[in-house]
Each structure stands twice: as C-alpha cells, then as structure tokens.
Design an enzyme around this catalytic site. Structure first.
Site, mmCIF file in Angstrom:
data_model
loop_
_atom_site.group_PDB
_atom_site.id
_atom_site.type_symbol
_atom_site.label_atom_id
_atom_site.label_comp_id
_atom_site.label_asym_id
_atom_site.label_seq_id
_atom_site.Cartn_x
_atom_site.Cartn_y
_atom_site.Cartn_z
ATOM 1 N N ASP A 151 55.947 51.429 39.897
ATOM 2 C CA ASP A 151 56.464 51.597 41.260
ATOM 3 C C ASP A 151 57.963 51.291 41.321
ATOM 4 O OD1 ASP A 151 56.520 51.505 44.250
ATOM 5 O OD2 ASP A 151 54.358 51.546 44.023
ATOM 6 N N HIS A 216 58.592 49.391 48.579
ATOM 7 C CA HIS A 216 57.360 50.118 48.263
ATOM 8 C C HIS A 216 56.534 49.406 47.190
ATOM 9 C CE1 HIS A 216 54.988 53.537 46.640
ATOM 10 N NE2 HIS A 216 55.108 54.058 47.843
ATOM 11 N N SER A 542 50.110 56.355 49.091
ATOM 12 C CA SER A 542 50.655 55.237 48.315
ATOM 13 C C SER A 542 49.970 53.925 48.641
ATOM 14 C CB SER A 542 52.134 55.038 48.644
ATOM 15 O OG SER A 542 52.925 55.899 47.887
#
Ligand SMILES: *[C@@H]1O[C@H](CO)[C@@H](O)[C@H](O)[C@H]1NC(C)=O
Ligand SMILES: *[C@@H]1O[C@H](CO)[C@@H](O)[C@H](O)[C@H]1NC(C)=O
Ligand SMILES: *[C@@H]1O[C@H](CO)[C@@H](O)[C@H](O)[C@H]1NC(C)=O
Ligand SMILES: *[C@@H]1O[C@H](CO)[C@@H](O)[C@H](O)[C@H]1NC(C)=O
Ligand SMILES: *[C@@H]1O[C@H](CO)[C@@H](O)[C@H](O)[C@H]1NC(C)=O
Ligand SMILES: *[C@@H]1O[C@H](CO)[C@@H](O)[C@H](O)[C@H]1NC(C)=O
Ligand SMILES: *[C@@H]1O[C@H](CO)[C@@H](O)[C@H](O)[C@H]1NC(C)=O
Ligand SMILES: *[C@@H]1O[C@H](CO)[C@@H](O)[C@H](O)[C@H]1NC(C)=O
Ligand SMILES: *[C@@H]1O[C@H](CO)[C@@H](O)[C@H](O)[C@H]1NC(C)=O
Ligand SMILES: *[C@@H]1O[C@H](CO)[C@@H](O)[C@H](O)[C@H]1NC(C)=O
Length: 757
Positions: A151, A216, A542
């Site tokens: 990620d 994220h 996600s």
C-alpha cells in the site's frame, strides 16, 4: 474516485505535471537519448530454478539482457532490478524489438511493459461496527499471524498500532524495517515496513521512506489488524471502538504506492520480498485494468504466494456500477467487492423561516447554531468571470467573491463545489445532486448534499422567494439504514480473462469506513485544511479488501494448515447472499457478504492444489514451456501428460458460472466438484438446488456421506436450459449442501451477454 476530482484539483494536477515534464526533459538531456527512447519492461521467468538461486538467476538475467540489447554499456544502463527471492524476473528499459526478442527466449514466460496502477479508494467516509461478538479467538495462534499489506506505507504512531502487550515478532519473520524521513520505526505490532521506488519515471519523487503521507495504507492496515481503540471518531462523528478483524496479528507494510501511482515493478518486488519474509496473507487494495495473467504483476505475485501457502486478497475495483469492470480476477486471488454497513450520516439544515430539512454527508464543522446569509450559484454570478462555466453549478471562476463571501451557497452538482466556495471565503456549501449517492467526500467548508428533486427544490424556492435568505448547516450525526447493499462504485462482473469463473468472489464493508489515518496529511488532503485526525473516513473496495483479508487471517488462526483455496472456499460458501437491488446485481457480489464466524466452521471445502491450477492453465491454453517455467525446477511440464482439467470451467471453484455469447441460446454445462469434509467425521450432506424455471439443474449424487474428517467426495452438477430472449439475460441459481450444523452454498450464475462493447 478519479472521475470525481473537482476542477481545482485537476488544475493543481496540471501545474504539477507541467513542472515534472520539465524535470524529465532535463533528466533526459543529462542521461543521453539512447536510454530514454526505452521504456521499462518486466521480463518474467517464472519460478526460481532452485532454492536460493538468486545469484545464478542474476547472471542469467544479465546474459539475456545483453543478448537482446547487444551492447554491454547499454545493457548495464538499461537494467533496473533483478527479482529473485521468490520470483524469477528482471526489470529493464527496452526498445520494443528488444522486448520482442526477449519474449522469444527459452526461459521467458512473458515480457510486459511496466504500467502504473491506482489505489482503490474514494475520498469518502463511514464507520464499521466490526462484530463485537468475536470472543471466539485463537489468540495465541493469531498473534503469530503476519498480514502483509502492499500500500502507501504506514504511520506507526497511530494509536491503532500501539504494541503494548505484544511479544517480539514471530520466529518465522525474516522481514526488514527500512528507515526514512518522518518514520519513527517498527514496533511489535508493525513488525516490518519497506518501500520500493524502482520506477524513476514516476512524476513526483516522494521522500524515500516507508511512512504513510497519504493515509490509505494506514487505513487499510488498521482495518485488517489494528488494535481496538476506544472513543475513536472523526471530530466526534461515528464515535466508537475502531478495530481490526484480527487485532492480535502483526502487520508488515510494503510501500509500493506513491503520489504518482503504484508501479508494476514495485509491486512485483514487494511480492517477491513478502513471500520470502514469511507473511501469512497478502492484502492488496490496488487495481488496474485486467490483463492476461502472466502480464499482470498482481496475478503473478499472487500465484507465487499461493504456491507458498499464502492467500492474496485483492480489491475488485471502483469502476462500478458499469458491468465488466471487475479487476484482479485470477482464480487464485480472493476478489472483494464493497458493500455498505447499516449507518449513514446526515446533517440538519435550518432555514431563516424556521424550516428544517436535511442533507447527507460527513460534516465535521459546527456553525454554532448561527444563521448565515444564504444564496445560490446563479445569484452569485461574476459577470466578468469565466463565461463558459456554469455558475449554478458553482464552476471554478464563475462566482463573484464579493457575493459569496460569508454566505452559504447552494450549488448544483456532484462534489468539489466546497473547494470553490472555500477559496472565495464562503461560509458553507449545499450541493444538490440528481440522485442520492452512497458515499461522501469530506469538505473544506461546512457542507451537506441534498437531492435536487427532493429537498433541493425547497431550498431553491426559499432562496428565490425570500428577501434575506438565511440558513445554518449542523454537524453530521449517525442514522441507521437498511444494509447491506453493494456500493454503487464497486466494480461488477463479468470478467473476460477466464469467462467462466465468477468474479467478484465476495463482498465486505467498504462504504464510509472509519479507521486509522496518518497525521502527516490533513483529512481532506488539501494543504489549506488544518484538520488533522488519527481516524478518518474512506470508501472503496480498498476498504473492503482488508476486511476480507482479516477474515481470512481469522479462519487461518483456527486452521493454520489450510491451503489458500480452502480458506477462500470457507469464506465463500458461508457468505450471506446479497439481495439484488439493481440491474445486473447478480454480477456485483459473488457468493455474498463474508461471515467470518461462520467461515471457521464451513463443514465442507472446495480445495484447489497447485497441480489443479496448472491443469486449469493448460485448459486455458497456456503451453508446456510456459507452465514448466512457472513451476520452476528442472522438470519439464507437459500439459498432455497431466490429468486434464475436467468439466465446463476446469477448476474446483466454490461458485459456478456460465458466460454465453449473445448468439448462444442453448445452455448445457457439466461442473465437476470435489469437497473435503472438515466438520465431524461421520456426516451426511444433502444437496438442495434453487433455480429459475429456465434452468434445469441436476446434482449427482444428491447425498454425500463421509466417514472421516478430511475425506473427499466428488459430485457433478448438470446445468441445462435455454434462453432465447434478446438482450442480456442473467439466470441465478444456488446449490446448497447442508446437514444439521452446516450450509455450504454456491451461486450458479448463467449470463448471456448482449455485446456491451
Ligand atoms: C500505548 O498503550 C499504553 C497502554 O494502553 C499506553 O500506556 C501508552 O501511552 C500508549 N502509547 C502510545 C505511544 O500512545
Ligand atoms: C470576477 O472575475 C474576474 C476575472 O476572473 C476577476 O478578475 C474578478 O476579481 C472577479 N470578481 C469578483 C468580485 O470575484
Ligand atoms: C448547470 O449545471 C447543472 C447541473 O449539472 C445543470 O442542470 C444545468 O443545466 C447547467 N446549466 C447550464 C446553463 O448549462
Ligand atoms: C431560482 O432562481 C434561479 C436563478 O434565477 C433559477 O435558475 C431557478 O430555476 C429558480 N428556481 C425556482 C424553483 O424557481
Ligand atoms: C517529513 O520530514 C521532512 C524533514 O525531515 C519535512 O521537511 C517534511 O515536511 C516532513 N513531511 C511531512 C509530510 O510531514
Ligand atoms: C491435487 O488435486 C487433484 C484433484 O483433486 C488430485 O487429483 C491430485 O492428486 C492433487 N495433487 C497433489 C499433489 O496433491
Ligand atoms: C509456447 O508459447 C510460446 C509463446 O507463445 C512460444 O514461443 C512457444 O513456441 C510455445 N511452445 C510450445 C511447445 O508450444
Ligand atoms: C508432450 O507429451 C506428448 C505425449 O506424451 C508428446 O506428443 C509431446 O511432444 C510432448 N510435448 C512437449 C512439449 O514435450
Ligand atoms: C458467436 O459470437 C462469438 C463472439 O462474438 C463468435 O466468436 C462466434 O463465432 C459466434 N458463433 C456463432 C455460431 O455465430
Ligand atoms: C431478437 O433480435 C432479432 C434480431 O435483432 C430479431 O430478429 C428477433 O425477432 C428478436 N427476438 C425476440 C424474441 O425478440
């Protein structure tokens, strides 16, 4: 989601890429032109010939490269990286004909150009109530589970990664912790953190560091394995206990995504390391257009991971609700769609005349119950401004700063208007959309969203018919809603790589999820925004993916010896089928929403071993040479000397799918399946089929008797019927094997596809 970017953000982007082009040109000048006509390619060579063969593999890479390029100096300059811990491959800058020459070489499975992928999230938000009933845990085993996350890096200072009470990393752990700017280091929760920056052509060179400056990676990692943090919220919204699905497990972060995207070269390097480092699962919330498997670093990485007993769980993409948009579809990957949880956020709007109405969205601001002047874009037009813009939609450059300043502005349109209103000194924004959306953006001013044809009209009339219109927008509060449903943005099937494997596999929560965030970025990402928070909302497949990864880790903590396919089967056959709400809804959710607690006791599993995947690849047309390389070693694999894959789809998959062309009306398929009894030794399962009248489905035999645990039994499913209707036809059936304690469900989906393209 990219398409939602507002004008201002797009403008910033343009400025940045202009500056970078300039930098790239300067770099090209220095390096000389020979290297720069070349493009980065990945030359994929399958499995290493034998264990610890990296050195000899590197020699082989250099020799092959020299042979293709012809010149020693150019070959040296072109070489980017040799993989070779778990995966045999190298990356180099090549000319198209050199790439072609390499792909004809004996030892090469495929040669493909490096591409960039994107994170599968939107800038929008909610909170997930992970089941609090998860008292049933195998805590000792769970603490030895390592979840590998590919990620944007991680912010280890997050309260979600506090390692108080954790012992040292499990003995099997062989990974590393890189150093870098603003990164405080690993601990006993975040046991590994590395970064990959092989792609020097990325437009913005970020600081080389594993720290998460995006949010994220911190978000997805905490959804999978964050510790419970009481009283977490975003400015008081969605207050509760944020926690991961396997809070005792450890996290290994592999940073492959940068401000310019996620490069294939970096992804493959991260897989190569993660497999060797000893992770138990890989969670990957990154997507890109589906490609033939061995031109796709995610399919390649996941294939090698599968061979080492590691399941890869991937986000299915955010390109819905259009069909045929599903990504990460290889059958050895768990492909996850995004669904809702049972809460949404609403803000009360009060008007000067006392009228009360409401909008949806996440508004962290409090206007302290004070009324502000209220207007709309049309009444705030700048007559000398951008005349091609639409002032009713509050387009950038169309509004007068003098009028907007200090007012709440009503704007038609999707999202992003708050940016303009904020720039002009407005007090708040009410956005009016044509149809309600299920996910929300965080805004820079107090804001909420109404539906134009519903309460939007009320606001519009009030503004037009009132002398001094006034309004106030209140901070958001949580309300219940019916759930689950598949999020609008979640990518839909069918997939076109192996037409007869149903994808996505399952759904998991991915809509408005509150989880850990980095304090190195404001909550909207805007530099002018001064709001920083350890928790934030995001939406996307996600966010769904790490839920499924955690559920897989949870199953693994009870069954450490199960194969990746067995864990995947357990999650699929115990999932709760989704209610079909929209057109082609059958293509959006696979087996349904995961149910981790049921998945630890699935009764039966559809297992798939390496040889079966390979037989499947033979059936799909991969040849002996390629397949020999995939498996590695000296043994030459010959498809014709192996047991051929049987039946319509050729794989012991936990769901069944028939994808017909628009010119086919006759449905006739046989699916061969073998199930392993993982419940009590002595048990009997009965088949139950539910199907629409157009289909005739026969299961042979109808009863499966097991004497021992781990005993296998085979059966076949005959699907017949016809569909002469024009247009796209979806027929949806179910096979359920059940006994007293178990229900093992498989969807059977027949799709006759009108040409969509
Ligand atoms: C981690 O948690 C412990 C126990 O709850 C607490 O005492 C400590 O201050 C926390 N550490 C950080 C860095 O927040
Ligand atoms: C109107 O637009 C013009 C041209 O962009 C700009 O110079 C001017 O400042 C704007 N006026 C107001 C009141 O915002
Ligand atoms: C301005 O945008 C709104 C919302 O998209 C649209 O309904 C309206 O027709 C547009 N007006 C003009 C003049 O284009
Ligand atoms: C309110 O006024 C604006 C601008 O004059 C116009 O576009 C809109 O249609 C009016 N709305 C109503 C409900 O009359
Ligand atoms: C990271 O650290 C550098 C210096 O060490 C600093 O200049 C930079 O602003 C920091 N970045 C962020 C996002 O905090
Ligand atoms: C793999 O599975 C197939 C089909 O169930 C079986 O025939 C084969 O023996 C298995 N191979 C290994 C190595 O276990
Ligand atoms: C296998 O496929 C490769 C690439 O398509 C081709 O070059 C090779 O000749 C094929 N080998 C066999 C044995 O068919
Ligand atoms: C594979 O085996 C078949 C039959 O045994 C043989 O005819 C064929 O030549 C072999 N192919 C390769 C590439 O070795
Ligand atoms: C049916 O359509 C497919 C794909 O469009 C085509 O390849 C095939 O030849 C067609 N079959 C017949 C019988 O027309
Ligand atoms: C289906 O479409 C074809 C050609 O467009 C037409 O000839 C036929 O009548 C249609 N069939 C039905 C059942 O609507």
């Amino acid at each position: 989601m990219e398409k939602m970017q507002n004008i201002a953000a797009t403008m910033i982007h343009c400025v940045v890429s202009f500056a970078c082009c300039f930098l790239c040109l300067a770099a090209a000048f220095v390096q000389g032109s020979i290297v720069n006509e070349r493009k980065p390619y990945i030359v994929y060579m399958g499995e290493l010939p034998h264990h610890g063969a990296r050195i000899s593999a590197m020699d082989e890479h250099n020799n092959l490269l020299l042979k293709a390029v012809g010149d020693k100096n150019i070959a040296r300059e072109s070489k980017i990286y040799s993989y070779g811990k778990s995966i045999n491959a190298f990356a180099a800058r090549l000319l198209p004909d050199e790439a072609k020459r390499l792909s004809d070489e004996d030892g090469v499975v495929s040669v493909f150009e490096n591409t960039r992928r994107k994170l599968l999230t939107t800038r929008s938000w909610d909170f997930l109530g992970m089941p609090t009933s998860l008292k049933k845990r195998n805590a000792v085993v769970e603490t030895n589970i390592i979840v590998g996350v590919l990620d944007t890096g991680i912010w280890p200072e997050s309260p979600s990664f506090n390692d108080t009470g954790y012992g040292p990393p499990p003995a099997k752990w062989k990974g590393k912790c890189d150093k870098g700017a603003n990164f405080t280091g690993c601990n006993n929760k975040v046991i590994g953190a590395r970064y990959y920056q092989l792609d020097s052509s990325l437009p913005i060179m970020d600081d080389p560091t594993p720290v998460d400056t995006d949010g994220h990676g911190t978000h997805t990692a905490s959804i999978a394995a964050g510790i419970p943090v009481k009283g977490s919220s975003l400015y008081g919204i969605a207050k509760g206990t944020a926690r991961g699905g396997v809070p005792s497990a450890r996290i290994a972060m592999y940073k492959v995504c940068w401000s310019g995207g996620c490069s294939d070269m970096d992804l493959l390097a991260a897989f190569d390391d993660a497999i060797r480092d000893g992770v138990d699962l890989i969670s990957l919330s990154i997507g890109g257009a589906s490609r033939e498997f061995f031109h796709d670093p995610i399919a390649i990485g996941a294939f090698h991971a599968m061979r080492k007993g590691i399941l890869t769980s991937c986000a299915g993409g955010n390109d819905g609700p259009m069909i045929a948009t599903i990504q990460n579809v290889a059958p050895w990957i768990l492909t996850v769609a995004a669904s809702s949880i049972d809460r949404q956020f609403t803000s009360t709007i009060k008007l000067g005349d006392g009228t009360i109405t409401s909008g949806n969205g996440i508004n962290t601001f409090s206007m302290k119950n004070k009324m502000y002047p209220f207007t709309d874009g049309a009444h705030a037009t700048n007559l000398t401004g951008n005349i091609y813009g639409n002032s009713s939609a509050c387009d950038y450059g169309t509004l007068s700063e003098d009028i907007v300043k200090g007012k709440i502005v009503y704007c038609l349109g999707d999202a992003g208007q708050d940016y303009t209103i904020n720039t002009l000194g407005g007090a708040g924004t009410i956005m009016a959309v044509d149809a309600a959306t299920d996910y929300y953006f965080l805004t820079l001013t107090p804001a909420t969203t109404v539906v134009r044809s519903k309460n939007g009209g009320k606001l519009d009339r009030y503004i037009n018919c009132t002398k001094n219109p006034q309004a106030v927008i209140y901070k958001s509060r949580t309300v219940r809603m019916t759930a689950p449903f598949v999020a609008s943005f979640s990518s839909r099937g069918p997939q076109l790589t192996n037409r007869n494997i149903l994808k996505p596999d399952v759904t998991a929560p991915g809509l408005n999820i509150l989880a850990a965030y980095t304090k190195l970025k404001s909550i909207t990402g805007e530099p002018t925004d001064r709001r920083y928070s350890a928790f934030n909302f995001m939406s996307g497949t996600s966010m769904a993916c790490p839920h499924a990864s955690a559920a897989a880790a949870y199953v693994k903590s009870f069954h450490p010896d199960w194969s990746p396919a067995a864990i995947k089967s357990a999650l699929m056959t115990t999932a709760t089928p989704m209610k079909i709400r929209d057109k082609y809804g059958e293509l959006s959710s696979g087996s349904g929403q995961i149910n981790p607690i049921r998945a630890i006791n699935p009764g039966l599993i559809y297992d798939i071993n390496q040889s079966s995947y390979i037989s499947f690849l033979c059936k799909e047309g991969y040849n002996s040479t390629t397949i020999g390389l995939l498996i590695g070693g000296k043994r030459k694999y010959n498809c014709s000397s192996f047991k051929p894959a049987r039946g319509f789809d050729g794989l012991n998959y936990p769901s069944m799918h028939i994808h017909l062309n628009s010119n086919e009306s006759r449905i006739s398929a046989v699916f061969y399946r073998t199930v392993t009894n993982v419940g009590d030794g002595n048990s009997e399962f009965k088949a139950k089929v539910t199907s629409p009248k157009e289909l005739s489905i026969t299961v042979i035999p109808k009863t499966l008797k097991f004497k021992t645990k781990y005993q296998k039994q085979s059966f076949k499913v005959l699907v017949k019927g016809s569909s002469t209707k024009n247009g796209t036809v979806i027929l949806s059936a179910t096979l359920e094997w059940s006994n007293e304690g178990h229900s093992v469900k498989s969807p059977i989906i027949v799709l006759k596809q009108q040409s969509f393209f």
